[in-house]
Design a protein around this motif. Structure first.
Motif, PDB file in Angstrom:
ATOM      1  N   UNK A  75       0.828  -1.212   0.000  1.00 32.57           N
ATOM      2  CA  UNK A  75       0.000   0.000   0.000  1.00 32.57           C
ATOM      3  C   UNK A  75       0.858   1.257   0.000  1.00 32.57           C
ATOM      4  N   UNK A  76       1.971   1.228   0.746  1.00 34.86           N
ATOM      5  CA  UNK A  76       2.887   2.376   0.750  1.00 34.86           C
ATOM      6  C   UNK A  76       3.470   2.592  -0.643  1.00 34.86           C
ATOM      7  N   UNK A  77       3.827   1.507  -1.306  1.00 37.40           N
ATOM      8  CA  UNK A  77       4.547   1.592  -2.581  1.00 37.40           C
ATOM      9  C   UNK A  77       3.648   1.873  -3.774  1.00 37.40           C
ATOM     10  N   UNK A  78       2.396   1.432  -3.717  1.00 36.76           N
ATOM     11  CA  UNK A  78       1.523   1.562  -4.895  1.00 36.76           C
ATOM     12  C   UNK A  78       0.268   2.383  -4.646  1.00 36.76           C
ATOM     13  N   UNK A  79       0.009   2.724  -3.392  1.00 34.58           N
ATOM     14  CA  UNK A  79      -1.230   3.430  -3.068  1.00 34.58           C
ATOM     15  C   UNK A  79      -2.264   2.457  -2.534  1.00 34.58           C
ATOM     16  N   UNK A  80      -2.901   2.842  -1.458  1.00 35.50           N
ATOM     17  CA  UNK A  80      -3.867   1.960  -0.804  1.00 35.50           C
ATOM     18  C   UNK A  80      -4.984   1.582  -1.760  1.00 35.50           C
ATOM     19  N   UNK A  81      -5.254   0.287  -1.833  1.00 35.97           N
ATOM     20  CA  UNK A  81      -6.349  -0.199  -2.664  1.00 35.97           C
ATOM     21  C   UNK A  81      -5.964  -0.585  -4.072  1.00 35.97           C
ATOM     22  N   UNK A  82      -4.738  -0.260  -4.486  1.00 42.92           N
ATOM     23  CA  UNK A  82      -4.327  -0.626  -5.851  1.00 42.92           C
ATOM     24  C   UNK A  82      -4.206  -2.137  -5.997  1.00 42.92           C
ATOM     25  N   UNK A  83      -3.522  -2.765  -5.050  1.00 44.30           N
ATOM     26  CA  UNK A  83      -3.293  -4.206  -5.064  1.00 44.30           C
ATOM     27  C   UNK A  83      -3.891  -4.801  -3.800  1.00 44.30           C
ATOM     28  N   UNK A  84      -4.837  -5.704  -3.966  1.00 45.94           N
ATOM     29  CA  UNK A  84      -5.465  -6.330  -2.807  1.00 45.94           C
ATOM     30  C   UNK A  84      -4.545  -7.350  -2.159  1.00 45.94           C
ATOM     31  N   UNK A  85      -3.844  -8.138  -2.969  1.00 48.76           N
ATOM     32  CA  UNK A  85      -2.902  -9.143  -2.448  1.00 48.76           C
ATOM     33  C   UNK A  85      -1.805  -9.332  -3.486  1.00 48.76           C
ATOM     34  N   UNK A  86      -0.555  -9.236  -3.039  1.00 46.21           N
ATOM     35  CA  UNK A  86       0.571  -9.331  -3.967  1.00 46.21           C
ATOM     36  C   UNK A  86       1.329 -10.642  -3.856  1.00 46.21           C
TER      37      UNK A  86
END
Length: 246
Positions: free
Chosen positions: A143-154
Protein backbone atom coordinates in the motif's frame (compact mmCIF):
# COMPACT_ATOMS: atom_id res chain seq x y z
CA UNK A 1 -1.13 -2.12 -33.88
CA UNK A 2 -1.54 -4.33 -30.81
CA UNK A 3 -0.96 -8.06 -31.25
CA UNK A 4 -4.03 -10.31 -31.09
CA UNK A 5 -4.73 -11.68 -27.62
CA UNK A 6 -2.94 -15.02 -27.19
CA UNK A 7 -2.99 -16.69 -23.80
CA UNK A 8 -0.94 -19.56 -22.43
CA UNK A 9 -0.46 -20.86 -18.91
CA UNK A 10 2.77 -21.16 -16.93
CA UNK A 11 3.02 -23.53 -13.96
CA UNK A 12 6.26 -23.27 -11.94
CA UNK A 13 6.91 -26.41 -9.93
CA UNK A 14 9.46 -27.67 -7.44
CA UNK A 15 8.77 -31.15 -6.09
CA UNK A 16 4.98 -31.21 -6.52
CA UNK A 17 4.63 -34.73 -7.99
CA UNK A 18 1.18 -35.42 -6.52
CA UNK A 19 -0.51 -32.15 -7.47
CA UNK A 20 1.06 -30.78 -10.64
CA UNK A 21 -0.86 -33.03 -13.02
CA UNK A 22 -4.24 -32.11 -11.58
CA UNK A 23 -3.36 -28.39 -11.81
CA UNK A 24 -2.35 -28.76 -15.46
CA UNK A 25 -5.43 -30.83 -16.33
CA UNK A 26 -7.75 -28.26 -14.76
CA UNK A 27 -5.96 -25.38 -16.46
CA UNK A 28 -6.28 -27.04 -19.85
CA UNK A 29 -10.07 -26.81 -19.52
CA UNK A 30 -9.61 -23.07 -20.03
CA UNK A 31 -6.16 -22.58 -21.63
CA UNK A 32 -4.98 -24.73 -24.52
CA UNK A 33 -1.23 -24.20 -24.16
CA UNK A 34 0.56 -24.90 -20.86
CA UNK A 35 4.24 -24.52 -20.01
CA UNK A 36 5.43 -26.33 -16.90
CA UNK A 37 8.75 -25.08 -15.56
CA UNK A 38 10.44 -27.73 -13.44
CA UNK A 39 12.70 -25.77 -11.10
CA UNK A 40 15.22 -28.49 -10.32
CA UNK A 41 12.83 -31.03 -8.80
CA UNK A 42 14.05 -34.33 -7.39
CA UNK A 43 13.52 -37.62 -9.24
CA UNK A 44 9.83 -38.01 -8.38
CA UNK A 45 8.92 -34.44 -9.23
CA UNK A 46 10.93 -34.50 -12.45
CA UNK A 47 9.30 -37.77 -13.51
CA UNK A 48 5.83 -36.29 -12.93
CA UNK A 49 6.74 -33.38 -15.22
CA UNK A 50 8.16 -35.68 -17.87
CA UNK A 51 4.90 -37.66 -17.87
CA UNK A 52 3.00 -34.44 -18.59
CA UNK A 53 5.19 -33.85 -21.64
CA UNK A 54 4.94 -37.48 -22.74
CA UNK A 55 1.13 -37.37 -22.50
CA UNK A 56 0.92 -34.13 -24.49
CA UNK A 57 -0.53 -32.14 -21.59
CA UNK A 58 2.23 -29.53 -21.32
CA UNK A 59 5.52 -28.38 -22.71
CA UNK A 60 8.04 -28.87 -19.94
CA UNK A 61 11.08 -26.68 -19.38
CA UNK A 62 13.71 -27.84 -16.89
CA UNK A 63 16.14 -25.99 -14.63
CA UNK A 64 19.16 -28.15 -13.86
CA UNK A 65 19.03 -27.04 -10.21
CA UNK A 66 16.61 -25.14 -8.00
CA UNK A 67 16.76 -21.41 -8.81
CA UNK A 68 13.55 -20.23 -7.15
CA UNK A 69 9.93 -19.72 -8.13
CA UNK A 70 10.61 -16.29 -9.56
CA UNK A 71 13.33 -17.64 -11.82
CA UNK A 72 10.93 -20.36 -13.00
CA UNK A 73 8.22 -17.83 -13.84
CA UNK A 74 10.77 -15.70 -15.70
CA UNK A 75 11.72 -18.77 -17.76
CA UNK A 76 8.04 -19.32 -18.53
CA UNK A 77 7.49 -15.68 -19.49
CA UNK A 78 10.48 -15.76 -21.83
CA UNK A 79 9.25 -18.98 -23.43
CA UNK A 80 5.78 -17.51 -23.89
CA UNK A 81 7.18 -14.37 -25.51
CA UNK A 82 9.41 -16.39 -27.85
CA UNK A 83 6.36 -18.30 -29.06
CA UNK A 84 4.21 -15.22 -29.65
CA UNK A 85 1.90 -15.38 -26.63
CA UNK A 86 0.76 -12.00 -25.33
CA UNK A 87 -0.48 -13.14 -21.92
CA UNK A 88 0.49 -15.72 -19.31
CA UNK A 89 -1.92 -17.21 -16.77
CA UNK A 90 0.42 -18.22 -13.95
CA UNK A 91 -0.78 -20.74 -11.39
CA UNK A 92 1.23 -22.48 -8.68
CA UNK A 93 1.61 -26.26 -8.87
CA UNK A 94 0.66 -27.01 -5.26
CA UNK A 95 -3.09 -27.31 -5.91
CA UNK A 96 -4.07 -24.58 -3.46
CA UNK A 97 -6.02 -22.41 -5.89
CA UNK A 98 -9.59 -23.20 -6.88
CA UNK A 99 -9.43 -23.15 -10.66
CA UNK A 100 -13.18 -22.78 -10.90
CA UNK A 101 -12.13 -19.10 -10.90
CA UNK A 102 -10.08 -19.55 -14.09
CA UNK A 103 -12.81 -18.38 -16.52
CA UNK A 104 -13.11 -15.08 -14.63
CA UNK A 105 -9.35 -14.51 -14.88
CA UNK A 106 -9.28 -15.31 -18.59
CA UNK A 107 -12.28 -13.06 -19.26
CA UNK A 108 -10.75 -10.18 -17.28
CA UNK A 109 -7.47 -10.44 -19.19
CA UNK A 110 -9.27 -10.56 -22.51
CA UNK A 111 -11.42 -7.54 -21.58
CA UNK A 112 -8.43 -5.56 -20.24
CA UNK A 113 -5.38 -6.82 -22.15
CA UNK A 114 -3.28 -3.94 -20.79
CA UNK A 115 -3.93 -4.97 -17.17
CA UNK A 116 -2.24 -7.19 -14.62
CA UNK A 117 -4.93 -9.51 -13.24
CA UNK A 118 -4.14 -10.48 -9.64
CA UNK A 119 -5.93 -12.97 -7.45
CA UNK A 120 -6.63 -12.32 -3.81
CA UNK A 121 -7.27 -15.21 -1.44
CA UNK A 122 -10.56 -16.30 0.08
CA UNK A 123 -9.27 -18.58 2.82
CA UNK A 124 -10.86 -21.51 4.55
CA UNK A 125 -9.71 -22.74 7.97
CA UNK A 126 -6.65 -24.55 6.54
CA UNK A 127 -4.63 -21.34 6.14
CA UNK A 128 -1.50 -21.31 8.38
CA UNK A 129 -1.12 -18.33 10.71
CA UNK A 130 2.41 -17.67 9.43
CA UNK A 131 1.05 -17.12 5.93
CA UNK A 132 -1.61 -14.73 7.20
CA UNK A 133 1.01 -12.76 9.12
CA UNK A 134 3.31 -12.48 6.11
CA UNK A 135 0.38 -11.22 4.05
CA UNK A 136 -0.48 -8.51 6.57
CA UNK A 137 3.11 -7.25 6.64
CA UNK A 138 3.37 -7.32 2.87
CA UNK A 139 0.00 -5.60 2.44
CA UNK A 140 1.20 -2.65 4.53
CA UNK A 141 4.30 -2.12 2.40
CA UNK A 142 2.55 -2.70 -0.92
CA UNK A 143 0.00 0.00 0.00
CA UNK A 144 2.89 2.38 0.75
CA UNK A 145 4.55 1.59 -2.58
CA UNK A 146 1.52 1.56 -4.89
CA UNK A 147 -1.23 3.43 -3.07
CA UNK A 148 -3.87 1.96 -0.80
CA UNK A 149 -6.35 -0.20 -2.66
CA UNK A 150 -4.33 -0.63 -5.85
CA UNK A 151 -3.29 -4.21 -5.06
CA UNK A 152 -5.46 -6.33 -2.81
CA UNK A 153 -2.90 -9.14 -2.45
CA UNK A 154 0.57 -9.33 -3.97
CA UNK A 155 1.61 -12.77 -2.76
CA UNK A 156 -0.85 -15.15 -4.36
CA UNK A 157 0.43 -17.25 -7.25
CA UNK A 158 -2.71 -17.06 -9.37
CA UNK A 159 -2.55 -14.19 -11.85
CA UNK A 160 -2.48 -13.16 -15.52
CA UNK A 161 0.48 -11.19 -16.83
CA UNK A 162 0.59 -9.13 -20.01
CA UNK A 163 3.88 -10.61 -21.15
CA UNK A 164 5.61 -7.54 -22.59
CA UNK A 165 4.87 -5.42 -19.51
CA UNK A 166 5.99 -8.20 -17.16
CA UNK A 167 9.31 -8.63 -18.97
CA UNK A 168 9.85 -4.85 -19.00
CA UNK A 169 9.24 -4.50 -15.25
CA UNK A 170 12.87 -4.95 -14.22
CA UNK A 171 11.98 -7.41 -11.46
CA UNK A 172 15.12 -8.69 -9.72
CA UNK A 173 13.74 -11.25 -7.23
CA UNK A 174 14.02 -14.91 -8.12
CA UNK A 175 12.38 -16.60 -5.15
CA UNK A 176 9.34 -15.95 -2.97
CA UNK A 177 9.91 -12.19 -3.22
CA UNK A 178 9.25 -12.32 -6.97
CA UNK A 179 5.44 -12.33 -6.81
CA UNK A 180 5.35 -9.16 -4.72
CA UNK A 181 8.11 -7.32 -6.53
CA UNK A 182 6.76 -7.82 -10.04
CA UNK A 183 3.25 -6.75 -9.01
CA UNK A 184 4.58 -3.58 -7.34
CA UNK A 185 6.93 -2.71 -10.18
CA UNK A 186 4.28 -3.21 -12.84
CA UNK A 187 1.76 -1.10 -10.92
CA UNK A 188 4.31 1.67 -10.41
CA UNK A 189 5.05 1.63 -14.14
CA UNK A 190 1.40 2.43 -14.80
CA UNK A 191 0.07 -1.04 -15.62
CA UNK A 192 -3.60 -1.16 -14.53
CA UNK A 193 -4.43 -3.78 -11.91
CA UNK A 194 -7.58 -5.90 -11.79
CA UNK A 195 -8.10 -7.75 -8.47
CA UNK A 196 -10.20 -10.94 -8.47
CA UNK A 197 -11.06 -13.39 -5.68
CA UNK A 198 -9.89 -16.98 -5.69
CA UNK A 199 -10.60 -19.60 -3.06
CA UNK A 200 -7.49 -21.04 -1.41
CA UNK A 201 -7.19 -24.33 0.44
CA UNK A 202 -3.92 -25.58 1.92
CA UNK A 203 -3.59 -29.28 1.19
CA UNK A 204 -2.46 -31.74 3.83
CA UNK A 205 0.66 -33.85 3.41
CA UNK A 206 -1.58 -36.85 2.69
CA UNK A 207 -3.11 -34.90 -0.20
CA UNK A 208 0.30 -34.07 -1.61
CA UNK A 209 0.53 -30.59 -0.11
CA UNK A 210 4.11 -29.31 0.04
CA UNK A 211 5.03 -25.83 1.24
CA UNK A 212 8.31 -24.20 0.26
CA UNK A 213 7.51 -21.12 2.35
CA UNK A 214 10.13 -20.56 5.05
CA UNK A 215 8.85 -17.86 7.43
CA UNK A 216 12.19 -16.40 8.57
CA UNK A 217 14.05 -16.64 5.27
CA UNK A 218 11.17 -15.45 3.13
CA UNK A 219 10.02 -12.61 5.39
CA UNK A 220 13.64 -11.35 5.49
CA UNK A 221 13.80 -11.53 1.68
CA UNK A 222 10.50 -9.69 1.37
CA UNK A 223 11.65 -7.02 3.83
CA UNK A 224 14.88 -6.50 1.88
CA UNK A 225 12.93 -6.23 -1.37
CA UNK A 226 10.57 -3.61 0.12
CA UNK A 227 13.57 -1.71 1.46
CA UNK A 228 15.09 -1.55 -2.04
CA UNK A 229 11.85 -0.36 -3.59
CA UNK A 230 11.13 2.25 -0.92
CA UNK A 231 14.70 3.54 -1.08
CA UNK A 232 14.37 3.91 -4.84
CA UNK A 233 11.09 5.78 -4.44
CA UNK A 234 12.65 8.14 -1.87
CA UNK A 235 15.72 8.82 -4.02
CA UNK A 236 13.62 9.59 -7.11
CA UNK A 237 11.32 11.88 -5.09
CA UNK A 238 14.32 13.77 -3.71
CA UNK A 239 15.90 14.16 -7.15
CA UNK A 240 12.62 15.48 -8.57
CA UNK A 241 12.32 17.98 -5.72
CA UNK A 242 15.84 19.17 -6.48
CA UNK A 243 15.04 19.46 -10.19
CA UNK A 244 17.56 16.79 -11.07
CA UNK A 245 15.11 14.27 -12.52
CA UNK A 246 11.64 14.14 -14.04
Amino acid sequence: MNAPFRLCAVVPTYDNPRTVRDVVTRLREHVADVFVVDDGSGPEGRAACERLQRDGLAQVLHHAHNRGKGAAVKTGLAAAAARGFTHVFQVDADGQHDLASAPAFVAAARARPDALVLGYPIYDDTAPNARKTARKVTKFWVDVETGKGTITDALIGCRVYPVAAALASGTRGNRMDFDVEIAVRMARRGVPVVNLPVRVRYLTADEGGISHFRPVRDIVALSWMHSRICTGISVRWTLRRLGLAR
